[in-house]
Design an enzyme around this catalytic site. Structure first.
Site, PDB file in Angstrom:
ATOM      1  N   HIS A   1      -6.824  -4.178  -5.689  1.00 23.69           N
ATOM      2  CA  HIS A   1      -6.555  -3.627  -7.020  1.00 23.69           C
ATOM      3  C   HIS A   1      -7.403  -4.349  -8.063  1.00 23.69           C
ATOM      4  O   HIS A   1      -7.465  -5.580  -8.071  1.00 23.69           O
ATOM      5  CB  HIS A   1      -5.079  -3.782  -7.387  1.00 23.69           C
ATOM      6  CG  HIS A   1      -4.178  -2.866  -6.625  1.00 23.69           C
ATOM      7  ND1 HIS A   1      -2.824  -3.056  -6.535  1.00 23.69           N
ATOM      8  CD2 HIS A   1      -4.446  -1.736  -5.914  1.00 23.69           C
ATOM      9  CE1 HIS A   1      -2.288  -2.093  -5.815  1.00 23.69           C
ATOM     10  NE2 HIS A   1      -3.248  -1.284  -5.423  1.00 23.69           N
TER      11      HIS A   1
ATOM     12  N   LYS B   1     -12.404   1.227  -3.036  1.00 30.22           N
ATOM     13  CA  LYS B   1     -12.722   2.166  -4.116  1.00 30.22           C
ATOM     14  C   LYS B   1     -13.800   1.598  -5.024  1.00 30.22           C
ATOM     15  O   LYS B   1     -13.777   0.422  -5.371  1.00 30.22           O
ATOM     16  CB  LYS B   1     -11.462   2.456  -4.944  1.00 30.22           C
ATOM     17  CG  LYS B   1     -10.499   3.425  -4.284  1.00 30.22           C
ATOM     18  CD  LYS B   1      -9.381   3.777  -5.247  1.00 30.22           C
ATOM     19  CE  LYS B   1      -8.457   4.823  -4.664  1.00 30.22           C
ATOM     20  NZ  LYS B   1      -7.378   5.202  -5.612  1.00 30.22           N
TER      21      LYS B   1
ATOM     22  N   ARG C   1       0.837   1.460   3.613  1.00 27.70           N
ATOM     23  CA  ARG C   1       0.157   0.505   2.727  1.00 27.70           C
ATOM     24  C   ARG C   1       1.134  -0.024   1.682  1.00 27.70           C
ATOM     25  O   ARG C   1       1.137  -1.223   1.368  1.00 27.70           O
ATOM     26  CB  ARG C   1      -1.034   1.200   2.063  1.00 27.70           C
ATOM     27  CG  ARG C   1      -1.784   0.368   1.020  1.00 27.70           C
ATOM     28  CD  ARG C   1      -3.039   1.119   0.602  1.00 27.70           C
ATOM     29  NE  ARG C   1      -3.498   0.794  -0.740  1.00 27.70           N
ATOM     30  CZ  ARG C   1      -4.381  -0.165  -1.029  1.00 27.70           C
ATOM     31  NH1 ARG C   1      -4.867  -0.925  -0.062  1.00 27.70           N
ATOM     32  NH2 ARG C   1      -4.768  -0.375  -2.271  1.00 27.70           N
TER      33      ARG C   1
ATOM     34  N   ARG D   1      -6.303   1.515   3.155  1.00 26.68           N
ATOM     35  CA  ARG D   1      -6.196   2.950   2.925  1.00 26.68           C
ATOM     36  C   ARG D   1      -6.712   3.656   4.177  1.00 26.68           C
ATOM     37  O   ARG D   1      -7.481   3.093   4.952  1.00 26.68           O
ATOM     38  CB  ARG D   1      -7.022   3.376   1.719  1.00 26.68           C
ATOM     39  CG  ARG D   1      -6.663   2.667   0.412  1.00 26.68           C
ATOM     40  CD  ARG D   1      -7.613   3.073  -0.710  1.00 26.68           C
ATOM     41  NE  ARG D   1      -7.270   2.446  -1.988  1.00 26.68           N
ATOM     42  CZ  ARG D   1      -7.761   1.294  -2.414  1.00 26.68           C
ATOM     43  NH1 ARG D   1      -8.631   0.624  -1.657  1.00 26.68           N
ATOM     44  NH2 ARG D   1      -7.400   0.795  -3.579  1.00 26.68           N
TER      45      ARG D   1
ATOM     46  N   TYR E   1       4.973  -2.921  -7.608  1.00 28.00           N
ATOM     47  CA  TYR E   1       5.773  -3.286  -6.436  1.00 28.00           C
ATOM     48  C   TYR E   1       6.942  -4.187  -6.786  1.00 28.00           C
ATOM     49  O   TYR E   1       7.901  -4.286  -6.015  1.00 28.00           O
ATOM     50  CB  TYR E   1       4.885  -3.955  -5.376  1.00 28.00           C
ATOM     51  CG  TYR E   1       3.889  -2.993  -4.784  1.00 28.00           C
ATOM     52  CD1 TYR E   1       4.295  -2.028  -3.870  1.00 28.00           C
ATOM     53  CD2 TYR E   1       2.555  -3.016  -5.160  1.00 28.00           C
ATOM     54  CE1 TYR E   1       3.393  -1.118  -3.338  1.00 28.00           C
ATOM     55  CE2 TYR E   1       1.637  -2.113  -4.640  1.00 28.00           C
ATOM     56  CZ  TYR E   1       2.065  -1.167  -3.729  1.00 28.00           C
ATOM     57  OH  TYR E   1       1.163  -0.260  -3.218  1.00 28.00           O
TER      58      TYR E   1
ATOM     59  N   HIS F   1       0.047   6.555   3.482  1.00 30.06           N
ATOM     60  CA  HIS F   1      -0.081   5.628   2.360  1.00 30.06           C
ATOM     61  C   HIS F   1       1.189   4.811   2.167  1.00 30.06           C
ATOM     62  O   HIS F   1       1.148   3.710   1.605  1.00 30.06           O
ATOM     63  CB  HIS F   1      -0.432   6.386   1.083  1.00 30.06           C
ATOM     64  CG  HIS F   1      -1.166   5.553   0.079  1.00 30.06           C
ATOM     65  ND1 HIS F   1      -2.453   5.086   0.285  1.00 30.06           N
ATOM     66  CD2 HIS F   1      -0.797   5.078  -1.144  1.00 30.06           C
ATOM     67  CE1 HIS F   1      -2.852   4.378  -0.758  1.00 30.06           C
ATOM     68  NE2 HIS F   1      -1.863   4.354  -1.634  1.00 30.06           N
TER      69      HIS F   1
END
Length: 281
Positions: free
Chosen positions: A253, A159, A230, A136, A262, A227
Site C-alpha cells: 500500500h 500496482k 489477501r 493479489r 483493517y 481477494h
C-alpha cells in the site's frame, strides 16, 4: 488495465449522453463550455439506471481525469467541473475469511477429486500465495519460472510498478515447489509459473471459478473471494500483533490510510492492545 477499461466505459457513456444532451459532438471546445448542471444531468441519468454511490463516484473521477487531460493537451480549463463533487462513498470494511476457512479452501483445492493431481497442487499453491503472502491474483499469476525454487523472500512488482519484498513462510514455499515438481510443462525462467490445462498462462478467471466452487463445497458466503484471502492475510497478522506499518509494506500500500481499514475489522484486538499498553489501564 481494469482502471483504463472502467474509465473508458464511463467516458463512452458520457460522450453518448452529450451527443443527445448538446445535439453535437463532444469536441474539446464543446467540453470546455459545459456547465456543472450538464454533468449533474448525466449523473442523475446514471443514478436512474441504478448506479451505486461508488459507481457514481468513479464516474465523476473519470470525467475529472478527462478534464485534467484537456488542460494538459488542449489548454482547456473548466473551473465548474474541477470543483464539482460526487457523492461521498461509505467506508467499506474488508471481508476476510476466517483462519479455518482459509485452511479449508487450500486443502479442498489440493484434494479435489475432479481435478488432476498437478492442477490440485497448482490451485493450492496459488491460494497459498494469496493467503500466506498477501498477493493479489495478478501478482501471483505474474510469477515466472525464475521464481523457482520458491525463495524465502519474493520480489513482487505490484500496482503502478511498485516493487516490494514479500517473505514466504515454509508452508507457502512447499506448496509452490510441490506444484512445480508435478507440473507436466517445462517451467522456463521466462515463462509463466502457473499454467492452464493446455500449458498456457493460467487465466485468473479459473481461480475465481475455483473459489466460487469452494464456496459451495464449504458453505462459505459470497464475500469469500480470492481477494478475501489477501484481506485475511492482513487481518490475521494484525490480530496476532503485527505492526500496521509492516502490514502496509507487505501489502504494497502506498498510503497507511489504505491499510488502516483493517483496524476496523479487528477492533477487539485493538482494545486488548490499548488495555495492555495504556499507563492508566
Amino acid at each position: 488495465e481494469n482502471t483504463v477499461e472502467a474509465y473508458g466505459s464511463d467516458l463512452a457513456d458520457f460522450f453518448n449522453f452529450l451527443r443527445v444532451h448538446l445535439g453535437e459532438e463532444p469536441t474539446p471546445k464543446a467540453l470546455g463550455r459545459l456547465k456543472a448542471r450538464d454533468i449533474r444531468a448525466h449523473l442523475a441519468q446514471r443514478r436512474r439506471d441504478g448506479l451505486s454511490d461508488a459507481s457514481i463516484a468513479r464516474l465523476m473521477s473519470s470525467i475529472k481525469a478527462l478534464y485534467r487531460w484537456l488542460g494538459r493537451a488542449h489548454d482547456i480549463e473548466n473551473a465548474e467541473i474541477a470543483y464539482l463533487q460526487g457523492p461521498k462513498r461509505k467506508a467499506r470494511l474488508p471481508r476476510p475469511v476466517s483462519i479455518e476457512a482459509a485452511k479449508d479452501m487450500i486443502f479442498e483445492a489440493e484434494t479435489d477429486p475432479d481435478s488432476a493431481t498437478w492442477i490440485g497442487a497448482r490451485d493450492a499453491a496459488v491460494l497459498s500465495l494469496l493467503y500466506g503472502g498477501g498477493l493479489r491474483i495478478s501478482e501471483a499469476l505474474n510469477l515466472t519460472g525464475a521464481d523457482l525454487p520458491a525463495p524465502e523472500r519474493l520480489r513482487i512488482s505490484g500496482k503502478g510498478g511498485k516493487v516490494r519484498i514479500v517473505p514466504l513462510i515454509p508452508a507457502v514455499r512447499e506448496a509452490v515447489d510441490a506444484y512445480a515438481a508435478v507440473c507436466p510443462y517445462a517451467l522456463t525462467k521466462g515463462g509463466p509459473l502457473f499454467r492452464g490445462a493446455k500449458g498456457g498462462a493460467l487465466n485468473p478467471r479459473l481461480i475465481q471459478g475455483l473459489v466460487q466452487k469452494l464456496r459451495g463445497v464449504l458453505g462459505l458466503p459470497d464475500t469469500a473471494t480470492p481477494h478475501a484471502l489477501r484481506h485475511a492475510f492482513a487481518t490475521h497478522l494484525l490480530a496476532a500483533g503485527a505492526d500496521l506499518r509492516a502490514i502496509q509494506t507487505l501489502l504494497g500500500h502506498a498510503s497507511l490510510s489504505t491499510t488502516q481499514v483493517y483496524t476496523g475489522v479487528d477492533a477487539s484486538r485493538l482494545r486488548e492492545v490499548h488495555a495492555a499498553a495504556h499507563p492508566r489501564a
